[in-house]
Every structure is written in structure tokens, then in C-alpha cells.
Design a protein around this motif. Structure first.
Motif, PDB file in Angstrom:
ATOM      1  N   UNK A 183      47.940  51.118  21.877  1.00  0.00           N
ATOM      2  CA  UNK A 183      49.308  50.795  22.296  1.00  0.00           C
ATOM      3  C   UNK A 183      49.621  49.368  21.897  1.00  0.00           C
ATOM      4  N   UNK A 184      50.739  49.199  21.246  1.00  0.00           N
ATOM      5  CA  UNK A 184      51.127  47.896  20.718  1.00  0.00           C
ATOM      6  C   UNK A 184      52.483  47.484  21.288  1.00  0.00           C
ATOM      7  N   UNK A 185      52.901  46.295  20.910  1.00  0.00           N
ATOM      8  CA  UNK A 185      54.254  45.829  21.164  1.00  0.00           C
ATOM      9  C   UNK A 185      54.938  45.725  19.805  1.00  0.00           C
ATOM     10  N   UNK A 186      56.204  45.492  19.808  1.00  0.00           N
ATOM     11  CA  UNK A 186      56.913  45.331  18.543  1.00  0.00           C
ATOM     12  C   UNK A 186      56.324  44.162  17.751  1.00  0.00           C
ATOM     13  N   UNK A 187      55.906  43.112  18.449  1.00  0.00           N
ATOM     14  CA  UNK A 187      55.393  41.909  17.792  1.00  0.00           C
ATOM     15  C   UNK A 187      54.039  42.117  17.111  1.00  0.00           C
ATOM     16  N   UNK A 188      53.169  42.975  17.675  1.00  0.00           N
ATOM     17  CA  UNK A 188      51.840  43.132  17.078  1.00  0.00           C
ATOM     18  C   UNK A 188      51.616  44.486  16.409  1.00  0.00           C
ATOM     19  N   UNK A 189      52.649  45.307  16.351  1.00  0.00           N
ATOM     20  CA  UNK A 189      52.493  46.653  15.807  1.00  0.00           C
ATOM     21  C   UNK A 189      52.067  46.641  14.342  1.00  0.00           C
ATOM     22  N   UNK A 190      52.686  45.830  13.514  1.00  0.00           N
ATOM     23  CA  UNK A 190      52.337  45.812  12.089  1.00  0.00           C
ATOM     24  C   UNK A 190      50.894  45.387  11.866  1.00  0.00           C
ATOM     25  N   UNK A 191      50.432  44.378  12.603  1.00  0.00           N
ATOM     26  CA  UNK A 191      49.041  43.932  12.468  1.00  0.00           C
ATOM     27  C   UNK A 191      48.066  45.014  12.910  1.00  0.00           C
ATOM     28  N   UNK A 192      48.338  45.636  14.044  1.00  0.00           N
ATOM     29  CA  UNK A 192      47.461  46.689  14.558  1.00  0.00           C
ATOM     30  C   UNK A 192      47.464  47.892  13.628  1.00  0.00           C
ATOM     31  N   UNK A 193      48.630  48.272  13.148  1.00  0.00           N
ATOM     32  CA  UNK A 193      48.733  49.421  12.243  1.00  0.00           C
ATOM     33  C   UNK A 193      47.940  49.168  10.973  1.00  0.00           C
ATOM     34  N   UNK A 194      48.077  47.991  10.393  1.00  0.00           N
ATOM     35  CA  UNK A 194      47.339  47.650   9.177  1.00  0.00           C
ATOM     36  C   UNK A 194      45.831  47.725   9.438  1.00  0.00           C
ATOM     37  N   UNK A 195      45.382  47.137  10.524  1.00  0.00           N
ATOM     38  CA  UNK A 195      43.966  47.125  10.856  1.00  0.00           C
ATOM     39  C   UNK A 195      43.427  48.545  11.016  1.00  0.00           C
ATOM     40  N   UNK A 196      44.122  49.354  11.769  1.00  0.00           N
ATOM     41  CA  UNK A 196      43.662  50.722  12.022  1.00  0.00           C
ATOM     42  C   UNK A 196      43.720  51.560  10.745  1.00  0.00           C
ATOM     43  N   UNK A 197      44.779  51.424   9.958  1.00  0.00           N
ATOM     44  CA  UNK A 197      44.885  52.212   8.731  1.00  0.00           C
ATOM     45  C   UNK A 197      43.811  51.837   7.713  1.00  0.00           C
ATOM     46  N   UNK A 198      43.407  50.584   7.694  1.00  0.00           N
ATOM     47  CA  UNK A 198      42.412  50.141   6.721  1.00  0.00           C
ATOM     48  C   UNK A 198      40.996  50.553   7.101  1.00  0.00           C
ATOM     49  N   UNK A 199      40.688  50.611   8.398  1.00  0.00           N
ATOM     50  CA  UNK A 199      39.305  50.774   8.815  1.00  0.00           C
ATOM     51  C   UNK A 199      39.023  52.006   9.667  1.00  0.00           C
ATOM     52  N   UNK A 200      40.020  52.826   9.953  1.00  0.00           N
ATOM     53  CA  UNK A 200      39.835  54.001  10.806  1.00  0.00           C
ATOM     54  C   UNK A 200      40.537  55.211  10.181  1.00  0.00           C
ATOM     55  N   UNK A 201      40.236  56.366  10.728  1.00  0.00           N
ATOM     56  CA  UNK A 201      40.943  57.586  10.334  1.00  0.00           C
ATOM     57  C   UNK A 201      42.083  57.806  11.320  1.00  0.00           C
ATOM     58  N   UNK A 202      43.295  57.665  10.830  1.00  0.00           N
ATOM     59  CA  UNK A 202      44.487  57.755  11.678  1.00  0.00           C
ATOM     60  C   UNK A 202      44.882  59.214  11.881  1.00  0.00           C
ATOM     61  N   UNK A 203      45.211  59.558  13.095  1.00  0.00           N
ATOM     62  CA  UNK A 203      45.707  60.897  13.426  1.00  0.00           C
ATOM     63  C   UNK A 203      47.228  60.902  13.407  1.00  0.00           C
ATOM     64  N   UNK A 204      47.836  59.894  14.047  1.00  0.00           N
ATOM     65  CA  UNK A 204      49.286  59.853  14.148  1.00  0.00           C
ATOM     66  C   UNK A 204      49.741  58.414  14.403  1.00  0.00           C
ATOM     67  N   UNK A 205      50.907  58.073  13.873  1.00  0.00           N
ATOM     68  CA  UNK A 205      51.517  56.769  14.131  1.00  0.00           C
ATOM     69  C   UNK A 205      52.924  57.007  14.660  1.00  0.00           C
ATOM     70  N   UNK A 206      53.207  56.446  15.825  1.00  0.00           N
ATOM     71  CA  UNK A 206      54.525  56.568  16.440  1.00  0.00           C
ATOM     72  C   UNK A 206      55.230  55.211  16.316  1.00  0.00           C
ATOM     73  N   UNK A 207      56.080  55.086  15.307  1.00  0.00           N
ATOM     74  CA  UNK A 207      56.772  53.824  15.035  1.00  0.00           C
ATOM     75  C   UNK A 207      57.793  53.478  16.121  1.00  0.00           C
ATOM     76  N   UNK A 208      58.331  54.487  16.770  1.00  0.00           N
ATOM     77  CA  UNK A 208      59.351  54.257  17.786  1.00  0.00           C
ATOM     78  C   UNK A 208      58.752  53.695  19.082  1.00  0.00           C
ATOM     79  N   UNK A 209      57.609  54.233  19.490  1.00  0.00           N
ATOM     80  CA  UNK A 209      56.978  53.822  20.750  1.00  0.00           C
ATOM     81  C   UNK A 209      55.806  52.863  20.541  1.00  0.00           C
TER      82      UNK A 209
END
Length: 76
Positions: free
Chosen positions: A10-36
Motif C-alpha cells: 500500500x502506497x501513497x500518491x507521493x511514493x507510489x512511483x518509487x514503490x511500483x518501480x522497485x516491485x516491478x524490477x525485483x518481484x513478480x507483480x500480480x496486479x497494480x491498482x493505480x487508482x488506490x
């Protein structure tokens, strides 16, 4: 580690891009909810958990998540 376990990041608008990048680069993503501002991913290792904590994202485990049902028919 059990691959049937998923994590919710769970992220905030301020840290969502950083968290998304980190998870996409090093983990297997199931789903990303850009709205929430949350990301569902397979297991997180201790380094990723520490980094997510440093950027202010929270995460928790969703045990026994039916991964095969969630990604069936989806292209990530």
C-alpha cells in the motif's frame, strides 16, 4: 517461501512511483491498482521489504492467495 502467498503493498500518491518501480524490477507483480495506490505481488524478500519501509510504503502478507486464479487470462 511459499509461492502461494501474495503481498499487498500500500502506497501513497507521493511514493507510489518509487514503490511500483522497485516491485516491478525485483518481484513478480500480480496486479497494480493505480487508482488506490496498491500493488499485489508474489513474495517479498527482506531487502525489498526494508526498501519499501524506507520509502514509506506499507505491506502485508495475504496467505494462501489463489495466484493461479488471479493471473489466469491476464498478461502482466
Amino acid at each position: 517461501m511459499n509461492d502461494n502467498n501474495a503481498y499487498i503493498v500500500q502506497c501513497t500518491q507521493a511514493n507510489f512511483d518509487d514503490a511500483r518501480y522497485l516491485v516491478q524490477m525485483f518481484c513478480r507483480v500480480i496486479d497494480i491498482d493505480h487508482k488506490n495506490y496498491h500493488i499485489k505481488t508474489f513474495s517479498l524478500d527482506s531487502t525489498i521489504k526494508r526498501r519499501l519501509d524506507e520509502i514509506g510504503a506499507s505491506f502485508w502478507q495475504e496467505p494462501d492467495y489463489a495466484v493461479t486464479k488471479s493471473v489466469m487470462g491476464k498478461r502482466l
